[in-house]
Scaffold this active site. Sequence first.
Site, short mmCIF file in Angstrom:
data_model
loop_
_atom_site.label_atom_id
_atom_site.label_comp_id
_atom_site.label_asym_id
_atom_site.label_seq_id
_atom_site.Cartn_x
_atom_site.Cartn_y
_atom_site.Cartn_z
N TYR A 78 0.83 -1.20 0.00
CA TYR A 78 0.00 0.00 0.00
C TYR A 78 0.87 1.25 0.00
O TYR A 78 2.03 1.23 0.38
CB TYR A 78 -0.91 0.02 1.24
CG TYR A 78 -0.12 0.18 2.52
CD1 TYR A 78 0.13 1.44 3.04
CD2 TYR A 78 0.41 -0.92 3.16
CE1 TYR A 78 0.89 1.60 4.19
CE2 TYR A 78 1.16 -0.78 4.31
CZ TYR A 78 1.39 0.48 4.82
OH TYR A 78 2.16 0.63 5.95
N PHE A 88 2.41 9.66 3.31
CA PHE A 88 2.69 9.55 4.73
C PHE A 88 3.08 8.14 5.14
O PHE A 88 3.60 7.93 6.23
CB PHE A 88 1.53 10.07 5.59
CG PHE A 88 0.26 9.29 5.44
CD1 PHE A 88 0.01 8.18 6.21
CD2 PHE A 88 -0.69 9.70 4.52
CE1 PHE A 88 -1.18 7.48 6.08
CE2 PHE A 88 -1.88 9.00 4.38
CZ PHE A 88 -2.12 7.88 5.15
N ASP A 89 2.85 7.16 4.28
CA ASP A 89 3.26 5.80 4.59
C ASP A 89 3.23 4.98 3.31
O ASP A 89 2.39 5.22 2.44
CB ASP A 89 2.33 5.18 5.64
CG ASP A 89 2.88 3.91 6.25
OD1 ASP A 89 4.08 3.60 6.07
OD2 ASP A 89 2.11 3.21 6.93
N ILE A 106 -7.34 0.98 11.02
CA ILE A 106 -8.41 1.99 10.97
C ILE A 106 -9.67 1.38 10.35
O ILE A 106 -9.60 0.50 9.50
CB ILE A 106 -7.96 3.26 10.22
CG1 ILE A 106 -7.57 2.95 8.76
CG2 ILE A 106 -6.85 3.97 10.96
CD1 ILE A 106 -7.25 4.18 7.93
N TYR A 132 -7.98 8.61 11.14
CA TYR A 132 -7.30 9.01 12.38
C TYR A 132 -7.80 10.32 12.97
O TYR A 132 -7.14 10.86 13.86
CB TYR A 132 -5.80 9.18 12.11
CG TYR A 132 -5.12 7.92 11.66
CD1 TYR A 132 -4.89 6.86 12.53
CD2 TYR A 132 -4.68 7.79 10.33
CE1 TYR A 132 -4.26 5.71 12.11
CE2 TYR A 132 -4.05 6.64 9.91
CZ TYR A 132 -3.84 5.61 10.80
OH TYR A 132 -3.21 4.47 10.38
N PHE A 145 -5.54 5.83 -0.21
CA PHE A 145 -4.64 4.68 -0.21
C PHE A 145 -4.80 3.89 -1.49
O PHE A 145 -5.92 3.64 -1.94
CB PHE A 145 -4.99 3.70 0.93
CG PHE A 145 -4.62 4.16 2.30
CD1 PHE A 145 -3.37 3.89 2.82
CD2 PHE A 145 -5.53 4.85 3.09
CE1 PHE A 145 -3.02 4.29 4.10
CE2 PHE A 145 -5.20 5.25 4.37
CZ PHE A 145 -3.94 4.98 4.88
#
Length: 154
Positions: A78, A88-89, A106, A132, A145
């Site tokens: 992902y 961010f990731d 989440i 979040y 995502f």
Amino acid sequence: MRLAASFRLLLFTAAIALTGCAGSAPSSGGVPQVPPPPDVAAAPADAVRTSSNLASKVLNPGKGTRHPRPNSTVTVHYTGWTTDGRTFDSSVTRGEPATFSLDQVIPGWTEGLQMMVEGEKRRFWIPGALAYDGQPGRPQGTLVFDVELIRIDS
């Protein structure tokens, strides 16, 4: 096995927290930036929306027929962006897929991955309420995502 899954969740959560992306650009030691998709700012009109307002679009159909359950353990690749295009990731940039239980992530992931089959790649626009929102040190608002469901482990 449960301890290992909890440890992976802790690492997943720590990776997101370390990015410092509650609205700021990543530091020099932050997450490598992945070019965002052109529709990162908002879900397109042809995206499918659920009753919770999770939007998604299939990027590559899978070949499987099985869907994960709310407590399944899955392995995925992902990348996550904020709607302004900041990464961010990303398991992709780390070069290693992530494995976790859907009851430990989440709500937008728990809901969204259950729509997928093995081998499928899908883009999700996850509203803050399913992500979040309100958690300090986490990205806020709608998150985008790209997720590839590699396998359903259990």
